[in-house]
Write a protein that holds these residues in place. Structure first.
Motif, PDB file in Angstrom:
ATOM      1  N   GLU A  17       0.842  -1.199   0.000  1.00  0.00           N
ATOM      2  CA  GLU A  17       0.000   0.000   0.000  1.00  0.00           C
ATOM      3  C   GLU A  17       0.876   1.247   0.000  1.00  0.00           C
ATOM      4  O   GLU A  17       2.069   1.185   0.282  1.00  0.00           O
ATOM      5  CB  GLU A  17      -0.915   0.033   1.232  1.00  0.00           C
ATOM      6  CG  GLU A  17      -2.265  -0.639   1.048  1.00  0.00           C
ATOM      7  CD  GLU A  17      -3.139   0.079   0.030  1.00  0.00           C
ATOM      8  OE1 GLU A  17      -2.813   1.229  -0.333  1.00  0.00           O
ATOM      9  OE2 GLU A  17      -4.142  -0.512  -0.398  1.00  0.00           O
ATOM     10  N   THR A  20       0.956   5.695   4.956  1.00  0.00           N
ATOM     11  CA  THR A  20      -0.050   6.501   5.635  1.00  0.00           C
ATOM     12  C   THR A  20       0.481   7.925   5.790  1.00  0.00           C
ATOM     13  O   THR A  20       1.678   8.182   5.624  1.00  0.00           O
ATOM     14  CB  THR A  20      -0.369   5.932   7.023  1.00  0.00           C
ATOM     15  OG1 THR A  20       0.800   6.059   7.859  1.00  0.00           O
ATOM     16  CG2 THR A  20      -0.763   4.462   6.933  1.00  0.00           C
ATOM     17  N   TRP A  21      -0.414   8.843   6.130  1.00  0.00           N
ATOM     18  CA  TRP A  21       0.025  10.234   6.291  1.00  0.00           C
ATOM     19  C   TRP A  21       1.078  10.359   7.384  1.00  0.00           C
ATOM     20  O   TRP A  21       2.033  11.123   7.262  1.00  0.00           O
ATOM     21  CB  TRP A  21      -1.180  11.122   6.616  1.00  0.00           C
ATOM     22  CG  TRP A  21      -2.195  11.135   5.503  1.00  0.00           C
ATOM     23  CD1 TRP A  21      -1.965  10.848   4.186  1.00  0.00           C
ATOM     24  CD2 TRP A  21      -3.585  11.435   5.616  1.00  0.00           C
ATOM     25  NE1 TRP A  21      -3.134  10.947   3.469  1.00  0.00           N
ATOM     26  CE2 TRP A  21      -4.141  11.311   4.310  1.00  0.00           C
ATOM     27  CE3 TRP A  21      -4.424  11.792   6.664  1.00  0.00           C
ATOM     28  CZ2 TRP A  21      -5.490  11.528   4.048  1.00  0.00           C
ATOM     29  CZ3 TRP A  21      -5.766  12.011   6.419  1.00  0.00           C
ATOM     30  CH2 TRP A  21      -6.293  11.885   5.120  1.00  0.00           C
ATOM     31  N   GLN A  23       3.248   8.043   8.325  1.00  0.00           N
ATOM     32  CA  GLN A  23       4.497   7.501   7.812  1.00  0.00           C
ATOM     33  C   GLN A  23       5.179   8.487   6.860  1.00  0.00           C
ATOM     34  O   GLN A  23       6.405   8.612   6.872  1.00  0.00           O
ATOM     35  CB  GLN A  23       4.229   6.175   7.090  1.00  0.00           C
ATOM     36  CG  GLN A  23       3.875   5.032   8.015  1.00  0.00           C
ATOM     37  CD  GLN A  23       3.427   3.794   7.251  1.00  0.00           C
ATOM     38  OE1 GLN A  23       2.882   3.886   6.149  1.00  0.00           O
ATOM     39  NE2 GLN A  23       3.639   2.632   7.845  1.00  0.00           N
ATOM     40  N   PRO A 182      -1.855  -0.524   9.566  1.00  0.00           N
ATOM     41  CA  PRO A 182      -1.342   0.417   8.558  1.00  0.00           C
ATOM     42  C   PRO A 182      -1.896   0.219   7.144  1.00  0.00           C
ATOM     43  O   PRO A 182      -2.178   1.199   6.459  1.00  0.00           O
ATOM     44  CB  PRO A 182       0.170   0.170   8.590  1.00  0.00           C
ATOM     45  CG  PRO A 182       0.428  -0.331   9.963  1.00  0.00           C
ATOM     46  CD  PRO A 182      -0.763  -1.148  10.332  1.00  0.00           C
ATOM     47  N   GLN A 185      -5.383   1.560   7.146  1.00  0.00           N
ATOM     48  CA  GLN A 185      -5.342   3.014   7.341  1.00  0.00           C
ATOM     49  C   GLN A 185      -4.999   3.718   6.030  1.00  0.00           C
ATOM     50  O   GLN A 185      -5.604   4.743   5.686  1.00  0.00           O
ATOM     51  CB  GLN A 185      -4.324   3.369   8.419  1.00  0.00           C
ATOM     52  CG  GLN A 185      -4.349   4.837   8.808  1.00  0.00           C
ATOM     53  CD  GLN A 185      -3.418   5.140   9.970  1.00  0.00           C
ATOM     54  OE1 GLN A 185      -2.570   4.331  10.328  1.00  0.00           O
ATOM     55  NE2 GLN A 185      -3.576   6.288  10.565  1.00  0.00           N
ATOM     56  N   ALA A 186      -4.043   3.170   5.283  1.00  0.00           N
ATOM     57  CA  ALA A 186      -3.679   3.768   3.994  1.00  0.00           C
ATOM     58  C   ALA A 186      -4.856   3.720   3.029  1.00  0.00           C
ATOM     59  O   ALA A 186      -5.105   4.676   2.280  1.00  0.00           O
ATOM     60  CB  ALA A 186      -2.477   3.038   3.407  1.00  0.00           C
ATOM     61  N   GLN A 189      -7.379   6.403   4.028  1.00  0.00           N
ATOM     62  CA  GLN A 189      -6.912   7.759   3.750  1.00  0.00           C
ATOM     63  C   GLN A 189      -6.942   8.093   2.263  1.00  0.00           C
ATOM     64  O   GLN A 189      -6.847   9.260   1.891  1.00  0.00           O
ATOM     65  CB  GLN A 189      -5.504   7.940   4.319  1.00  0.00           C
ATOM     66  CG  GLN A 189      -5.482   7.948   5.842  1.00  0.00           C
ATOM     67  CD  GLN A 189      -4.088   8.009   6.425  1.00  0.00           C
ATOM     68  OE1 GLN A 189      -3.098   7.816   5.731  1.00  0.00           O
ATOM     69  NE2 GLN A 189      -3.997   8.261   7.724  1.00  0.00           N
ATOM     70  N   ARG A 190      -7.079   7.074   1.434  1.00  0.00           N
ATOM     71  CA  ARG A 190      -7.161   7.301   0.002  1.00  0.00           C
ATOM     72  C   ARG A 190      -8.592   7.619  -0.452  1.00  0.00           C
ATOM     73  O   ARG A 190      -8.801   8.047  -1.585  1.00  0.00           O
ATOM     74  CB  ARG A 190      -6.630   6.070  -0.740  1.00  0.00           C
ATOM     75  CG  ARG A 190      -6.202   6.348  -2.161  1.00  0.00           C
ATOM     76  CD  ARG A 190      -5.374   5.235  -2.775  1.00  0.00           C
ATOM     77  NE  ARG A 190      -5.973   3.923  -2.619  1.00  0.00           N
ATOM     78  CZ  ARG A 190      -5.405   2.913  -1.954  1.00  0.00           C
ATOM     79  NH1 ARG A 190      -4.234   3.077  -1.391  1.00  0.00           N
ATOM     80  NH2 ARG A 190      -5.997   1.742  -1.850  1.00  0.00           N
TER      81      ARG A 190
END
Length: 204
Positions: A17, A20-21, A23, A182, A185-186, A189-190
């Motif tokens: 993926e 994340t923001w 990361q 994670p 979460q990614a 967030q997309r």
């Protein structure tokens, strides 16, 4: 003398993926400084804690949390790296035997400094470094350093609480992982709504 054992682990969830923001923020900071951002420390362990006990705790934590099973994949064209989570693997556990004239606490601190100063191999190394410091055959200290891409202060508290809450006889976890992992979460967030919220925050 420094020896090493490989600790096998298995866990649920695998895939590739975007970062994340959170990361992305940590990664950009490491790119800017050229230094891996880490957190961790030295723990004096009570009598009776063995290398096998430490290895078992390491196996438990990595198998339970996707972030500790995640490495990076780099774009050959220079784009932002992606996170790659694996279901299984082996993580090294160092065993450092202290000489008679050495202070175990000082040796542990030296190992901590070595772990913190040496950049992680983001593509090939798991985001945790662990060592058992042993004096006269007895483990006296444990050293653990985590890459900040995988662990922040809140996550560190969760890891510690997880290990302490295990069943004393079976070693089973006290309950399922409830935090968003994670990879998921990614994906969240997309989504358009999350993107609009992010863009609005940046403008503000």
């Amino acid at each position: 003398m420094v020896d090493q054992v490989l600790v096998p682990f298995e866990g649920e969830g695998a895939g590739v993926e975007d970062m994340t923001w959170g990361q992305i923020g940590f990664w950009q900071g490491m790119v800017d400084t050229g230094q891996s951002a880490t957190m961790g420390g030295v723990t004096a362990v009570p009598p009776g804690i063995t290398v096998d006990v430490i290895a078992d705790g390491l196996r438990f934590s990595i198998g339970r949390h996707q972030a500790l099973r995640t490495r990076l994949r780099f774009d050959p064209d220079g784009g932002r790296p992606q996170q790659v989570c694996s279901t299984s693997g082996e993580v090294p556990l160092e065993i450092v035997d202290v000489d008679e004239d050495e202070d175990p606490a000082e040796v542990a601190q030296a190992v901590l400094v070595r772990y913190e100063e040496q950049n992680f191999d983001y593509e090939n190394e798991w985001p945790v470094r662990t060592a058992a410091i042993r004096s006269d055959g007895r483990v006296t200290h444990m050293v653990a350093v985590y890459l900040h891409l995988a662990v922040d202060a809140t996550a560190m508290d969760v890891l510690i609480a997880d290990v302490l809450a295990r069943h004393p006889e079976t070693g089973a976890a006290a309950g399922p992982v409830t935090a968003t992992q994670p990879l998921e979460q990614a994906r969240q967030q997309r989504k358009p709504g999350a993107r609009r919220t992010c863009d609005s925050s940046l403008k503000h």
